[in-house]
Design an enzyme around this catalytic site. Structure first.
Site, PDB file in Angstrom:
ATOM      1  CD  GLN A  40     -23.647 -92.865 -91.821  1.00 38.80           C
ATOM      2  OE1 GLN A  40     -23.504 -93.779 -92.633  1.00 38.80           O
ATOM      3  NE2 GLN A  40     -23.651 -93.066 -90.512  1.00 38.80           N
ATOM      4  CB  CYS A  65     -24.620-100.102 -96.447  1.00 40.81           C
ATOM      5  SG  CYS A  65     -23.585 -98.693 -96.018  1.00 40.81           S
ATOM      6  CG  LEU A  67     -27.390-106.370 -80.350  1.00 42.52           C
ATOM      7  CD1 LEU A  67     -26.581-107.420 -79.594  1.00 42.52           C
ATOM      8  CD2 LEU A  67     -28.306-107.040 -81.365  1.00 42.52           C
ATOM      9  CE1 TYR A 112     -16.505 -98.418 -94.029  1.00 40.47           C
ATOM     10  CE2 TYR A 112     -18.215 -97.738 -92.500  1.00 40.47           C
ATOM     11  CZ  TYR A 112     -17.683 -98.682 -93.359  1.00 40.47           C
ATOM     12  OH  TYR A 112     -18.318 -99.885 -93.547  1.00 40.47           O
ATOM     13  CB  ALA A 136     -22.807 -95.026 -95.430  1.00 37.39           C
ATOM     14  N   PRO A 185     -28.845 -95.327 -90.343  1.00 37.43           N
ATOM     15  CG  PRO A 185     -26.790 -94.297 -90.679  1.00 37.43           C
ATOM     16  CD  PRO A 185     -27.950 -94.328 -89.737  1.00 37.43           C
TER      17      PRO A 185
END
Length: 367
Positions: free
Chosen positions: A102, A27, A304, A185, A59, A25
Site C-alpha cells: 500500500q 501499520c 469486523l 490521509y 501503509a 495493510p
C-alpha cells in the site's frame, strides 16, 4: 459438498489469488528511518503462512514527510528499498503467497506519535516531527499544526514521489500496488470537502476534488509494469454531515475504474474527529455493496468480519468479491486455516506445519 465461494480463486488483472481472503495493510510503527526491521520479517513472515490469498504490506510512505509517524515504513530511497528487499527475500524463501504493497502519503495526519506512546501530532520544531502538507491549510483537529497547502510545485513533487515508489515496488517484484485514498490521509483529504477547501481546479466539485487522486493513479499506472495490478483503497463515507459520502464514493469508483484500476478496497472514516460510526460486524459491507453494484472490477469488503460463515455469505451473495482481514489476522494469524476447516475447504500450508493437522481434518491442506 460444493466449494465455498470464499475459497475459490480470483483473477485481478494477471494476478490469480487462490482464495478470496486478503491480509489488509496494518501499520506496525516499527521502522527505523523508513527502513523495515526484524519485526517486519517476523510479522509479515507469519502472515505469509496464514493461508490467505494475498498479503499486503502496511501503509508505505512515498516520502519522509508522507509517513504517519517517524517509525513508519517508507519506500523512497535506496536504504528503505534495500531494507524491504531483505525482508521480502526472507519471506519468499519459504512462501509463494503473492505480496501487495500500500503506497501512501499521510498529508495533514503525518508527524504523529507512535499510538502506544501518546496521541496527537508532534510539532515540527520537536524531535520526530515535521511540517505537514495538505490540499488546504486546515488542521485535522485541535492541537495539530496547520498543514502547508500544496502549491503546483508541491503537487508535482508528490506525483513524482508516488511514481518513484511504484518503480521501486516493481524492482522488488511486488505483485500488486494499492494506492491509499482512505482513512483521512492525503488523497482522501483531496476527495473530501471537509479538508479540501481549494478554489482552483483541485477543489470544489467532485470532479475537481478527484483530480489529484486520479493523477496519482495515472502516474503509478505508468510507472508499474502494465501486466501487474493496481487497486485503490477508499473511505466510502466520512461519517460526518457535509463530508465525502457513499454517493460520491460510487462516482469516484466509476472514475477510477474508467482510468483502468483493477480492484477497489472499500473502507470508511478517518478524515474528521467528529465522525459518528455505528460499529457492528460487517458494518462497512453495505458500502462495499453499493460500490460493487456500480463497477465491474473486484471489490474488497472489510470491517469486523471475524466469522467464516459471515465472510462466506458476503462473497457468496455478491456484496463483495474479496474479504479483507486485519486485526482479525493479528488475533488469529491462522484465521484462513480455521475458516477453511469450518467451511469444508482447503488452504496451502508449509510442509513444516503439516504435522499440526488433526486427524479429523486430514483434507484441510492442499498438496
Amino acid at each position: 459438498m460444493s466449494q465455498p465461494t470464499l475459497f475459490t480463486p480470483l483473477r485481478i488483472r494477471n494476478l490469480e489469488i487462490e482464495n478470496r481472503i486478503v491480509i489488509a495493510p496494518m501499520c506496525q510503527y516499527s521502522a527505523e528511518e523508513g527502513c523495515m526491521t526484524d519485526w517486519h520479517m517476523m510479522h509479515l513472515g507469519q502472515l505469509a503462512q496464514s493461508g490467505a490469498g494475498l498479503l499486503t504490506i502496511e501503509a508505505t510512505a512515498v516520502s519522509p514527510e508522507g509517513r504517519i509517524t517517524f517509525a513508519d515504513v517508507g519506500l523512497y530511497d535506496d536504504r528503505s528499498e534495500a531494507a524491504m528487499a531483505r525482508v521480502l527475500d526472507a519471506i519468499r524463501k519459504w512462501s509463494d503467497m503473492p505480496i501487495a504493497i500500500q503506497l501512501a502519503h499521510a498529508g495533514r495526519k503525518a508527524s504523529t506519535y507512535k499510538p502506544w506512546d501518546k496521541q496527537g501530532q508532534i510539532p515540527p520544531d520537536q524531535q520526530g516531527g515535521w511540517q505537514t502538507l495538505a490540499p488546504s491549510a486546515v488542521p485535522y483537529t485541535t492541537g495539530y499544526t496547520p498543514p502547508t497547502a500544496l502549491d503546483s510545485a508541491g503537487l508535482d513533487e508528490i506525483r513524482s514521489q508516488f511514481a518513484n515508489a511504484a518503480k521501486r515496488a516493481a524492482k522488488l517484484n511486488i505483485d500488486l500496488i494499492q494506492i491509499h485514498a482512505a482513512h483521512g490521509y492525503l488523497l482522501h483529504q483531496f476527495l473530501s470537502p471537509l479538508s479540501n477547501q481549494r478554489t482552483d481546479e483541485y477543489g470544489g466539485s467532485l470532479e475537481n476534488r478527484a483530480r489529484f487522486p486520479l493523477e496519482i493513479f495515472d502516474v503509478v499506472r505508468e510507472a508499474f509494469p502494465a501486466e501487474k495490478a493496481i487497486s485503490v483503497r477508499i473511505s466510502a463515507t466520512d461519517w460526518v454531515e457535509g463530508g465525502f459520502d457513499i454517493e460520491e464514493a460510487v462516482a469516484f469508483a466509476k472514475m477510477v475504474e474508467a482510468r483502468g484500476v483493477d480492484a477497489i478496497h472499500v473502507s470508511s472514516g478517518g478524515l474528521h474527529p467528529d465522525q459518528k460510526i455505528d460499529v457492528y460486524p460487517g458494518y462497512q459491507v453495505p458500502l462495499a455493496r453499493a460500490v460493487k453494484s456500480a463497477v465491474t472490477i473486484p471489490v474488497v469488503a472489510v470491517g469486523l468480519i471475524t466469522e467464516p460463515q459471515h465472510a462466506e455469505a458476503i462473497v457468496a451473495s455478491g456484496d463483495a468479491d474479496i474479504i479483507g482481514i486485519a486485526r482479525t489476522a493479528l488475533y488469529d494469524p491462522r484465521w484462513p486455516w480455521h475458516a477453511a476447516a469450518t467451511l469444508g475447504a482447503q488452504v496451502r500450508a508449509a510442509s513444516q506445519y503439516l504435522r499440526c493437522q488433526p486427524h479429523t481434518l486430514k483434507d484441510l491442506f492442499k498438496s
